[in-house]
Design a protein around this motif. Structure first.
Motif, PDB file in Angstrom:
ATOM      1  N   GLY A   1       0.848  -1.270   0.137  1.00  0.00           N
ATOM      2  CA  GLY A   1      -0.025   0.122   0.107  1.00  0.00           C
ATOM      3  C   GLY A   1       0.823   1.156   0.096  1.00  0.00           C
ATOM      4  O   GLY A   1       0.331   2.547   0.155  1.00  0.00           O
TER       5      GLY A   1
ATOM      6  N   GLY B   1       2.775   1.992  -2.812  1.00  0.00           N
ATOM      7  CA  GLY B   1       3.463   2.236  -3.876  1.00  0.00           C
ATOM      8  C   GLY B   1       4.764   1.602  -4.396  1.00  0.00           C
ATOM      9  O   GLY B   1       5.388   1.807  -5.424  1.00  0.00           O
TER      10      GLY B   1
ATOM     11  N   THR C   1       4.425  -0.800  -7.338  1.00  0.00           N
ATOM     12  CA  THR C   1       4.297  -0.141  -8.785  1.00  0.00           C
ATOM     13  C   THR C   1       5.759   0.359  -9.353  1.00  0.00           C
ATOM     14  O   THR C   1       5.891   0.203 -10.367  1.00  0.00           O
ATOM     15  CB  THR C   1       3.407   1.058  -8.563  1.00  0.00           C
ATOM     16  OG1 THR C   1       2.129   0.570  -8.256  1.00  0.00           O
ATOM     17  CG2 THR C   1       2.950   1.876  -9.907  1.00  0.00           C
TER      18      THR C   1
ATOM     19  N   LYS D   1      -1.712   0.454 -13.079  1.00  0.00           N
ATOM     20  CA  LYS D   1      -0.725   1.561 -12.772  1.00  0.00           C
ATOM     21  C   LYS D   1       0.251   1.878 -13.892  1.00  0.00           C
ATOM     22  O   LYS D   1       1.039   2.845 -14.122  1.00  0.00           O
ATOM     23  CB  LYS D   1      -0.434   1.901 -11.389  1.00  0.00           C
ATOM     24  CG  LYS D   1      -1.757   2.284 -10.643  1.00  0.00           C
ATOM     25  CD  LYS D   1      -1.384   2.916  -9.195  1.00  0.00           C
ATOM     26  CE  LYS D   1      -0.681   2.005  -8.406  1.00  0.00           C
ATOM     27  NZ  LYS D   1      -0.419   2.908  -6.926  1.00  0.00           N
TER      28      LYS D   1
END
Ligand SMILES: CC(C)(COP(=O)(O)OP(=O)(O)OC[C@H]1O[C@@H](n2cnc3c(N)ncnc32)[C@H](O)[C@@H]1OP(=O)(O)O)[C@@H](O)C(=O)NCCC(=O)NCCS
Length: 376
Positions: A106, A108, A111, A147
């Motif tokens: 959570g 990032g 990503t 993303k």
């Protein structure tokens, strides 16, 4: 390639991908005890210490040496946070897999790690395409892939394999020329409160109320596409597929809830948001639980969501230019909701809605334009 000397270190300044060391065995073993990890990946269950030793000290080094798997430790905040790997690569196409310890999720991190890994796949390994796969329902993984720009997501029934059985999976890909940016919208469900009601996201615990509402005689009469009989598992499926509807950019669904008890009173949705001819329109659809009808709750719910639907995407809205409501001729309660909210009856599609008895109803079309709404 030699391991670990030739393993490239990749970093964006926050997250670093580096070669695994024996010190990663302990945290990797702990990460693999996490039930979420066990649910969404193919690791052995129970996951033993020797599995972590074997993976990090045998399989990972061998992967680099034989050019078959390129796995990195993800370093974040000065610690091992998880693992990401590229595999296959035959014909310039390979797959990516990843996992992160629960305490780091959570932020990032994945990503960032995925962007570093796919750039290496294209620039370091010369691949043309990277494939991402996840079991259906793994929205955290799907969001990471979205993303980073993975696109053209499809669902493959029984495509995933897990410990001797098969599961449905999602597959999406990213090409060498593609931008590492999200494609399309992933809508959120803002909570909207006013007019004595609350609009919120649907929850698994709403299933019983959904089932009652959708097995009701009038719901079944006017929404003839609904399963009949409408079972609890249909309600569960309805709630779960709303997440997909939002993640794919197709629409947004709210539960209309009593603000005091949070009990579901009905459902209102805006959909067809990916309409190829006109991606600025949206259709509003709804149904009420029978015990909440006749109190103008649906009129209030539509009134609450209209400003959100017309608000620009950059400001968190749905960016619609035109909203449509369709009601079968004779369904005066539904037509009333549209008219009470200032929609105009612009026409009627004749014999357009199939009924369960084999006949067809006329469909009344109502619309509301953003500029006429703003001018009020
Ligand atoms: C998938 C996983 C690697 C994501 O790692 P992460 O570092 O938390 O990922 P990020 O923080 O970069 O992004 C996660 C995004 O998903 C969102 N998300 C998390 N759970 C979600 C859910 N159930 N529904 C929708 N979105 C969700 C987060 O809010 C975040 O989005 P945001 O940044 O826009 O708010 C991690 O959850 C994990 O290790 N899961 C178990 C192993 C796994 O599933 N591996 C992938 C197999 S295909």
């Amino acid at each position: 390639m030699r391991f670990p000397e030739d393993v490239p270190v990749l970093t964006d300044g926050v997250v670093t991908l580096r070669a695994h060391t024996v010190d990663d065995v302990e945290p990797a073993y702990r990460m693999c005890q996490d039930p979420v990890m066990q649910e969404w990946t193919t690791i052995p269950v129970p996951y033993l210490h020797e599995h972590a030793v074997n993976f990090l000290t045998e399989m990972v080094p061998n992967g680099w040496r034989t050019n078959t798997m390129w796995a990195w430790a993800i370093e974040y905040d000065g610690r091992y946070a998880g693992t990401i790997d590229l595999g296959d690569g035959e014909g310039g196409v390979g797959e990516v897999g990843f996992a992160l310890g629960p305490e780091v999720r959570g932020n990032g991190v994945m990503t960032r790690a995925l962007k570093l890994a796919v750039r290496y796949a294209f620039d370091g390994l010369g691949w043309d395409r990277v494939i991402w796969r996840a079991f259906v329902g793994n929205y955290a993984s799907r969001r990471v892939a979205w993303k980073v720009g993975f696109r053209e997501l499809v669902r493959v029934q029984g495509g995933g394999r897990t410990r001797g059985s098969r599961k449905d999976e999602w597959v999406a890909t990213l090409g060498r020329e593609d931008e590492l940016e999200p494609q399309g919208n992933w809508w959120s469900v803002p909570e909207l409160e006013g007019n004595g009601i609350r609009l919120r996201g649907l929850r698994d615990s709403d299933a019983q109320r959904v089932q009652e509402a959708c097995s009701d005689e009038r719901t079944q009469l006017w929404l003839s596409g609904m399963p009949s009989p409408y079972r609890l598992e249909d309600a569960d499926g309805f709630i779960k597929t709303r997440l997909h509807m939002m993640a794919s950019g197709e629409g947004v669904a709210w539960a209309i809830a009593d603000p005091a008890t949070d009990q579901l009173l009905g459902n209102v949705s805006v959909f067809h948001l990916n309409n190829r001819m006109d991606a600025t329109m949206g259709e509003i659809g709804y149904w009420m639980h029978p015990d909440a009808r006749g109190r103008k709750v649906m009129t209030s719910a539509v009134q609450l969501l209209i400003p959100h639907a017309f608000k620009p995407v950059a400001e968190g809205g749905l960016g619609r230019r035109r909203l449509v409501v369709k009601a079968a001729e004779g369904n005066s309660a539904s037509a009333h909701v549209a008219e009470a909210n200032g929609f105009t009856h612009v026409g009627t599609e004749r014999a357009a809605i199939p009924r369960r008895d084999g006949n067809y109803d006329n469909d009344l079309i109502f619309d509301l334009l953003a500029d006429e709404y703003a001018a009020r």
